[in-house]
Design a protein around this motif. Structure first.
Motif, mmCIF file in Angstrom:
data_model
loop_
_atom_site.group_PDB
_atom_site.id
_atom_site.type_symbol
_atom_site.label_atom_id
_atom_site.label_comp_id
_atom_site.label_asym_id
_atom_site.label_seq_id
_atom_site.Cartn_x
_atom_site.Cartn_y
_atom_site.Cartn_z
ATOM 1 N N THR A 86 -10.661 20.972 3.080
ATOM 2 C CA THR A 86 -10.590 21.943 4.166
ATOM 3 C C THR A 86 -9.132 22.255 4.512
ATOM 4 O O THR A 86 -8.192 21.677 3.953
ATOM 5 N N ASP A 88 -7.539 21.526 7.180
ATOM 6 C CA ASP A 88 -6.867 20.378 7.788
ATOM 7 C C ASP A 88 -6.899 19.150 6.879
ATOM 8 O O ASP A 88 -6.894 18.009 7.343
ATOM 9 N N ASN A 89 -6.968 19.409 5.559
ATOM 10 C CA ASN A 89 -6.830 18.354 4.537
ATOM 11 C C ASN A 89 -7.899 17.270 4.656
ATOM 12 O O ASN A 89 -7.604 16.077 4.587
ATOM 13 N N THR A 90 -9.118 17.681 4.842
ATOM 14 C CA THR A 90 -10.252 16.753 4.887
ATOM 15 C C THR A 90 -11.174 17.053 3.711
ATOM 16 O O THR A 90 -11.496 18.212 3.448
ATOM 17 N N GLN A 91 -11.580 16.008 3.019
ATOM 18 C CA GLN A 91 -12.454 16.181 1.865
ATOM 19 C C GLN A 91 -13.907 16.307 2.294
ATOM 20 O O GLN A 91 -14.365 15.575 3.172
ATOM 21 N N GLU A 135 -11.167 24.938 8.934
ATOM 22 C CA GLU A 135 -11.021 23.568 9.397
ATOM 23 C C GLU A 135 -12.372 22.861 9.347
ATOM 24 O O GLU A 135 -13.417 23.506 9.213
ATOM 25 N N LEU A 136 -12.311 21.539 9.468
ATOM 26 C CA LEU A 136 -13.525 20.739 9.279
ATOM 27 C C LEU A 136 -14.638 21.142 10.237
ATOM 28 O O LEU A 136 -15.788 21.325 9.830
ATOM 29 N N PRO A 175 -18.818 14.716 4.771
ATOM 30 C CA PRO A 175 -17.439 14.232 4.825
ATOM 31 C C PRO A 175 -17.377 12.747 4.490
ATOM 32 O O PRO A 175 -18.409 12.074 4.403
ATOM 33 N N ILE A 179 -14.483 9.783 8.375
ATOM 34 C CA ILE A 179 -14.609 10.996 9.184
ATOM 35 C C ILE A 179 -15.942 11.013 9.911
ATOM 36 O O ILE A 179 -16.030 11.397 11.087
#
Length: 315
Positions: A86, A88-91, A135-136, A175, A179
């Motif tokens: 995403t 905001d650097n979330t997988q 974003e996530l 996620p 998270i």
């Protein structure tokens, strides 16, 4: 000679049998029955010739060949799960299902070597691009936006493949465990916050209700006391008026009686009796013997009262 005749008959029979067999094979090869919601692509000598529609169709055996068979029904295609990153650097592990339909059998046959693989790969790359711009939290809230953008991107490219992409649906957005734990803590905190706010609102409303009740009770009490005082004043006024009326009536009756024969004597006697009764009551309430300083006061008082009565009669 008979031998030649039999040989000729046998040769003719064999030829007839071979001819019938070839005719049957030719007829079988030339007739094609296409099922409903299907389309068959025919090549003639290795080149596209025509598309066979549902029903009975005829081709030239050994010259024409059914090269491709396509279903015109809506086809669900499960896209494999993939990891997207995403904004905001979330997988996120994302998988979905794609619904498409073959609209042009000729392009579906020659536009790409395998339109199923092409659609799957394009759906995955487009999905990664769309999620990378979000974003996530938005990915969970705007699934419809993600689905519509994926469909729009695939549909433009799939036109050259003879395929119409109908819709795309995300099945799972998963996620990482860390998270998920943080999101669960956030949800718990939000619920506790809402519970505390609701509890404080309840206490506030309770205090408002109690204050309102006390206010209304005080108003009702003051209104009651006010009405009681009004009623008491009205009662006292009515009693005073009644006493005054009774006194006036008594005076009128005394005045009327004094004008009659013997009236003055009766009044004189009544005044003397009241005077004596007053001294009698005073003596009962005190241990000391009370004697008028001037015994002539009684006659003086009586004569004064009689003068007042006589003055009223002359008026």
């Amino acid at each position: 000679m008979p031998y030649d005749l039999f040989s000729l008959i046998d040769g003719t029979l064999i030829f007839a049998i071979v001819f019938i067999v070839l005719a049957i094979i030719f007829a079988y090869k030339s007739v094609k029955v296409v099922p409903q919601q299907s389309a068959w692509v025919v090549e003639r000598l290795g080149k596209f010739n025509k598309v066979l529609n549902p029903g009975l169709n005829f081709i030239i055996p050994f010259v024409d060949k059914v090269a491709y068979r396509h279903s015109l029904k809506e086809i669900p295609l499960d896209t494999p799960a993939q990891v997207c990153i995403t904004r905001d650097n979330t997988q996120l592990s994302v998988d979905g299902v794609l619904f498409f339909q073959v609209t042009d059998p000729m392009r579906a046959s020659y536009g790409t070597s395998n339109y199923v693989i092409a659609i799957t790969q394009l759906a995955q790359t487009t999905l990664r691009s769309v999620i990378g711009r979000m974003e996530l939290d938005k990915t969970f809230e705007e699934r419809d936006v993600i689905n519509s953008e994926v469909v729009s991107a695939i549909d433009d490219a799939a036109l050259n493949w003879g395929v119409k992409v109908l819709r795309y649906e995300i099945k799972d957005l998963t996620p990482p465990a860390v998270i998920l734990q943080a999101m669960q803590q956030q949800i718990t905190a939000e619920r506790e916050k809402r519970a505390l706010i609701a509890e404080s609102e309840g206490r506030k409303q309770e205090q408002i209700n109690l204050a309102t009740g006390e206010k209304e009770a005080a108003i009702a009490k003051s209104e009651g006391e006010k009405q009681a005082e009004i009623n008491k004043a009205e009662g006292q006024a009515a009693a005073t008026l009644t006493i005054a009326n009774a006194t006036a009536e008594a005076i009128r009756q005394v005045a009327s009686a004094s004008q009659e024969s013997g009236g003055l004597t009766a009044i004189n006697l009544q005044v003397a009796d009241k005077y004596i009764s007053a001294f009698n009551e005073l003596a009962k309430t005190n241990n000391t013997l009370i004697v008028p300083a001037n015994m002539g006061d009684m006659s003086t008082l009586i004569s004064s009262a009689m003068k007042i009565v006589q003055a009223n009669q002359t008026k």
